[in-house]
Scaffold this active site. Structure first.
Site, short mmCIF file in Angstrom:
data_model
loop_
_atom_site.label_atom_id
_atom_site.label_comp_id
_atom_site.label_asym_id
_atom_site.label_seq_id
_atom_site.Cartn_x
_atom_site.Cartn_y
_atom_site.Cartn_z
N ALA A 1 0.94 -1.13 -0.07
CA ALA A 1 -0.12 0.01 0.04
C ALA A 1 0.85 1.41 -0.10
O ALA A 1 0.33 2.31 0.19
CB ALA A 1 -0.92 0.02 1.32
N GLY A 2 2.27 1.14 -0.04
CA GLY A 2 2.94 2.34 -0.13
C GLY A 2 3.39 2.81 1.29
O GLY A 2 4.09 3.83 1.22
N GLY B 1 5.61 0.91 3.14
CA GLY B 1 6.66 0.16 3.44
C GLY B 1 6.51 -1.02 4.54
O GLY B 1 7.54 -1.16 5.22
N SER B 2 5.63 -1.61 4.30
CA SER B 2 5.33 -2.51 5.17
C SER B 2 6.43 -3.92 5.04
O SER B 2 6.88 -4.35 6.12
CB SER B 2 3.92 -3.22 4.85
OG SER B 2 4.00 -3.98 3.97
N ALA C 1 9.61 -3.29 4.07
CA ALA C 1 10.89 -2.99 4.52
C ALA C 1 10.66 -2.90 6.20
O ALA C 1 11.70 -3.47 6.98
CB ALA C 1 11.07 -1.41 4.19
N ALA C 2 9.61 -2.64 6.95
CA ALA C 2 9.55 -2.49 8.42
C ALA C 2 9.76 -3.73 9.04
O ALA C 2 10.41 -4.25 9.92
CB ALA C 2 8.08 -1.92 8.68
N ASP D 1 12.84 3.15 2.08
CA ASP D 1 12.06 2.23 2.82
C ASP D 1 12.76 1.55 4.17
O ASP D 1 12.39 1.83 5.37
CB ASP D 1 11.06 1.24 2.34
CG ASP D 1 9.97 1.90 1.48
OD1 ASP D 1 10.05 3.02 1.07
OD2 ASP D 1 9.02 1.04 0.98
C1 MEV Z 1 8.27 3.16 -2.62
O1 MEV Z 1 7.94 3.37 -1.42
C2 MEV Z 1 8.97 4.52 -3.13
C3 MEV Z 1 9.56 4.41 -4.79
O2 MEV Z 1 10.34 5.74 -4.73
C4 MEV Z 1 10.41 3.25 -4.84
C5 MEV Z 1 11.80 3.29 -3.94
O3 MEV Z 1 12.17 4.48 -3.55
O4 MEV Z 1 12.38 2.14 -3.71
C6 MEV Z 1 8.54 4.29 -5.70
#
Ligand code: MEV
Length: 327
Positions: A111-112, A114-115, A117-118, A159
């Site tokens: 969903a953007g 950063g799940s 990565a967390a 992330d």
């Molecule tokens: C993803 O959260 C952000 C992007 O810029 C990809 C990245 O930076 O790795 C789309």
């Protein structure tokens, strides 16, 4: 060696600069108060057993093979980054037995926010602590970043950086990560479209557009970088109105490179109409989440407007707490 260890790490929102950061421009990213928790423990049987409660998947990685338990063979794709983290950490130890890793995370997936990565960052911290390996935050970041490359193709590293360090970061690939010490309240509403998407695919889409139209897209990318620099000035001056305006422009640049979608547009426009200073998609786009910066007294109204436009709103705040070993 401990029997069990637990660590947590925060989700993130990108304030400005996503996608353009992959192409060398800076971005500003905030850690938010929603955390993934990972528990690591010793197991008598060999292999790395991983279970994700929220994804409803589990399985055992053993001798180069994946043996699924819940979620079938597809579970491997979800669990692979955690496996990569564990394999790297364990490779330095002479472990006779196995380890078990349990993930519990309320962060919406794909969903953007950063799940993944967390979860990678919290897994690295929990495992290092379990095995008695003293590691710096920089080392946790490095291990999690390597794992993220497996799922996201060509990620910038933003992330895992924010999940490790917390707070507000200035991130640019060619520079050292810089923590921005602005003691500013940023009242935010996140709107989740509920549409899942792949960061790797969207990053590749922008890359393809850039290679077809370099003269045009390079200018868009540069303008994205300028927005980030102006946003720093707005943050310094605590000028939320200008910051909102810059977020609006950034969103339109992200539309230009093809990473918005109908659902995001609906939520962004609803939030602006309800009185937000500014609203934009956050993260990879193509679905996922948007963010709105709003005066504190309008947060409820903006959240209602997002809900009426078909999104799932979350009122949130920045956190300064990055990865933490809790047990
Ligand atoms: C993803 O959260 C952000 C992007 O810029 C990809 C990245 O930076 O790795 C789309």
């Amino acid at each position: 060696m401990k029997k069990r260890s637990r660590a947590s790490a925060p989700a993130k929102v990108i304030l400005v600069g996503e996608h353009f950061v992959v192409h060398g421009e800076p971005a500003i990213v905030l850690a938010i108060d929603i955390r993934a928790t990972v528990t690591a423990e010793m197991r008598p049987e060999p292999g790395i057993h991983i279970e994700s409660e929220n994804l409803g998947v589990s399985g055992l990685f053993k001798g180069g093979e994946f043996i699924p338990e819940r979620g079938g063979l597809e579970a491997k794709r979800d669990l692979e980054p955690i496996h990569a983290v564990a394999a790297e950490i364990i490779s330095g130890c002479h472990l006779k037995n196995g380890v078990g890793i349990n993930v519990s995370s309320p962060i919406p997936v794909a969903a953007g926010l950063g799940s993944s990565a967390a979860v990678s960052v919290a897994s690295a911290a929990a495992l290092c602590s379990l095995l008695g390996r003293e590691v710096s935050s920089d080392e946790i970041f490095r291990i999690a970043f390597n794992a993220e490359r497996i799922v996201h193709g060509n990620p910038s590293g933003i992330d895992p950086a924010i999940s490790t360090y917390g707070g507000i970061l200035w991130y640019r690939r060619s520079e050292a990560i810089r923590r921005l010490e602005f003691d500013i309240d940023l009242p935010l509403v996140i709107g989740n479209t509920g549409r899942r998407r792949s960061t790797g695919d969207l990053v590749a889409k922008v890359g393809m557009l850039r290679s077809r139209y370099p003269d045009i897209i390079d200018n868009v990318i540069r303008a994205g970088g300028e927005i980030v620099k102006r946003s720093i000035q707005a943050l310094k001056e605590e000028d939320l109105e200008s910051l909102g305006e810059l977020m609006n422009i950034d969103h339109e640049l992200l539309c230009a490179v093809g990473v918005s979608c109908e659902e995001l547009e609906r939520l962004v426009h609803a939030a602006r109409k309800a009185g937000a200073y500014g609203a934009k998609l956050t993260g990879a786009g193509g679905g996922g989440c948007m963010i709105a910066l709003a005066p504190p007294e309008k947060l409820g109204k903006v959240a209602d407007a997002i809900r009426r436009a078909g999104g799932d709103p979350i009122i949130t705040r920045k956190t300064d707490v990055g990865v933490v070993i809790e047990e």
